[in-house]
Design an enzyme around this catalytic site. Structure first.
Site, PDB file in Angstrom:
ATOM      1  N   ALA A 146       0.552   0.829  16.918  1.00  0.00           N
ATOM      2  CA  ALA A 146       0.218   0.832  18.342  1.00  0.00           C
ATOM      3  C   ALA A 146       1.313   0.137  19.145  1.00  0.00           C
ATOM      4  CB  ALA A 146      -1.130   0.145  18.559  1.00  0.00           C
ATOM      5  N   TYR A 147       1.861  -0.929  18.598  1.00  0.00           N
ATOM      6  CA  TYR A 147       2.922  -1.657  19.305  1.00  0.00           C
ATOM      7  C   TYR A 147       4.123  -0.751  19.562  1.00  0.00           C
ATOM      8  CZ  TYR A 147       6.368  -5.167  20.527  1.00  0.00           C
ATOM      9  OH  TYR A 147       7.336  -5.878  21.192  1.00  0.00           O
TER      10      TYR A 147
END
Length: 390
Positions: free
Chosen positions: A294-295
């Protein structure tokens, strides 16, 4: 020049009684109260008196203390037993005494009663000195504010039996730090129960797991090295080699313990996260929520990303967390620590850099009162992440 921690360790090994505690905001006068001097817990009363005080009566005795192996003061050992008070303190250090100042909140005070009944004391305010002393005696920050035992601590029968059973199963010289943490969690859960604390009281569970892991680690050390140490060494080089091996393992384990226990708490609360995620270059925050993937997904909302660093002590090294995740530079950066108290100037710096401390609930009172409402408990952080990931 010999470090303060080395001097403190050397003197401690020659002492009859060893006491250490992190100086709280109450000790250094940052709470706004009118307490006087260093609070001594009741379990350490034998450090300053042969007999406990009697409720309803004050008791005191003057003693000289050599500080930092450098200068001497005459201090008053006092029991306050009248009125509503029931506490022990070391007070009246004299005008200009440097260590009960706000900048020493969070410093480790080491007070030693020598075998000739004289006293020495050290105040360790650098993180390297603090960790060196704690590592040498294989102490967790949860085991401060008490007398230090220079032998394997007395355990409950069930805990001792569980630890002995684990040691008998070992097929390696020393288990990994991850296995030590996992085994400590298992033993603590089995012996003391309250598995539900993982969700209902994670702050307490973190401290309980940490305490059992230190007991486990010391027991394994004793099993592996106790006989060799008792026999002695054929020369200094062999002794130094073993001493360095032991100390390096203590430092390595202490640095990973907090991270392992937080991992178990986050997993037990069904949070999504990546431990030791790689962000930019070789940067590795201890935890990224909800995931490393997600980062790196630029379409994932930045306001749903959370980073947490885990540092057992953080008086000096807290700034390392500032640049661990470029996407989160303008966001709050969370730092979980077992540090018992930090000075107001350092807390102001953290606040200016948008760093939020996450501290076990019972330690929050060790911090200056005006900042306590801004410090998060472990449970509050878990609830924040859960809400973000909902």
């Amino acid at each position: 020049m010999e470090s303060l921690s080395s001097l403190a360790i050397t003197d401690a090994l020659e002492s009859e009684k060893i006491f250490c505690k992190f100086l709280s905001a109450n000790d250094t006068g940052e709470t706004g109260g009118h307490q006087d001097g260093i609070y001594i817990s009741k379990n350490a009363v034998s450090l300053i008196f042969d007999e406990p005080g009697v409720k309803g009566q004050n008791k005191e005795a003057d003693n000289e203390i050599i500080w930092q192996n450098d200068f001497k003061t005459t201090a008053c050992f006092k029991y306050y037993g009248q009125g509503t008070r029931n506490e022990y303190r070391i007070t009246h250090f004299g005008r200009g005494f440097p260590f009960l100042q706000p900048e020493y909140t969070g410093a480790l005070a080491v007070i030693l009663k020598l075998k000739d009944t004289s006293y020495k004391a050290y105040v360790l305010n650098l993180e390297d000195d603090i960790n060196a002393f704690l590592d040498y005696f294989s102490l967790s920050s949860t085991e401060t504010n008490r007398l230090i035992e220079q032998k394997v601590v007395s355990l409950s029968d069930r805990e001792e039996s569980a630890i002995a059973g684990f040691i008998r199963t070992l097929t390696v010289d020393f288990p990994t730090s991850e296995e030590m943490s996992r085994t400590a969690q298992s033993i603590q859960n089995e012996v003391y129960n309250h598995n539900e604390y993982v969700q209902t009281n994670p702050d307490r569970k973190l401290l309980e797991w940490t305490a059992v892991e230190y007991n486990l680690f010391r027991a394994v050390e004793h099993a592996r090295y106790g006989e060799t140490i008792a026999r002695g060494f054929k020369d200094v080089d062999v002794f130094i080699e073993m001493a360095n091996q032991v100390l390096n393992r203590r430092k390595s384990r202490a640095g990973k313990s907090l991270e392992h226990h937080l991992t178990a708490l986050f997993t037990g609360n069904k949070l999504r996260f990546t431990a030791q995620a790689v962000t930019e270059g070789n940067k590795r925050p201890d935890f990224i929520f909800p995931s490393e993937e997600a980062y790196h997904d630029m379409s994932f909302p930045t306001d749903k990303l959370i980073s947490l660093a885990a540092k057992t002590t953080c008086k000096d090294r807290w700034r390392q967390v500032l640049n661990e995740a470029d996407r989160l530079r303008s966001k709050q950066k969370f730092l979980c620590t077992l540090q018992q108290g930090i000075s107001s100037p350092q807390l102001e710096e953290m606040k200016a850099e948008n760093v939020v401390l996450v501290v076990p609930t019972e330690y929050i009172a060790k911090y200056p009162q005006q900042y306590q409402s801004e410090i998060w408990s472990v449970k509050k952080f878990i609830e924040y992440v859960r809400e973000s990931e909902a």
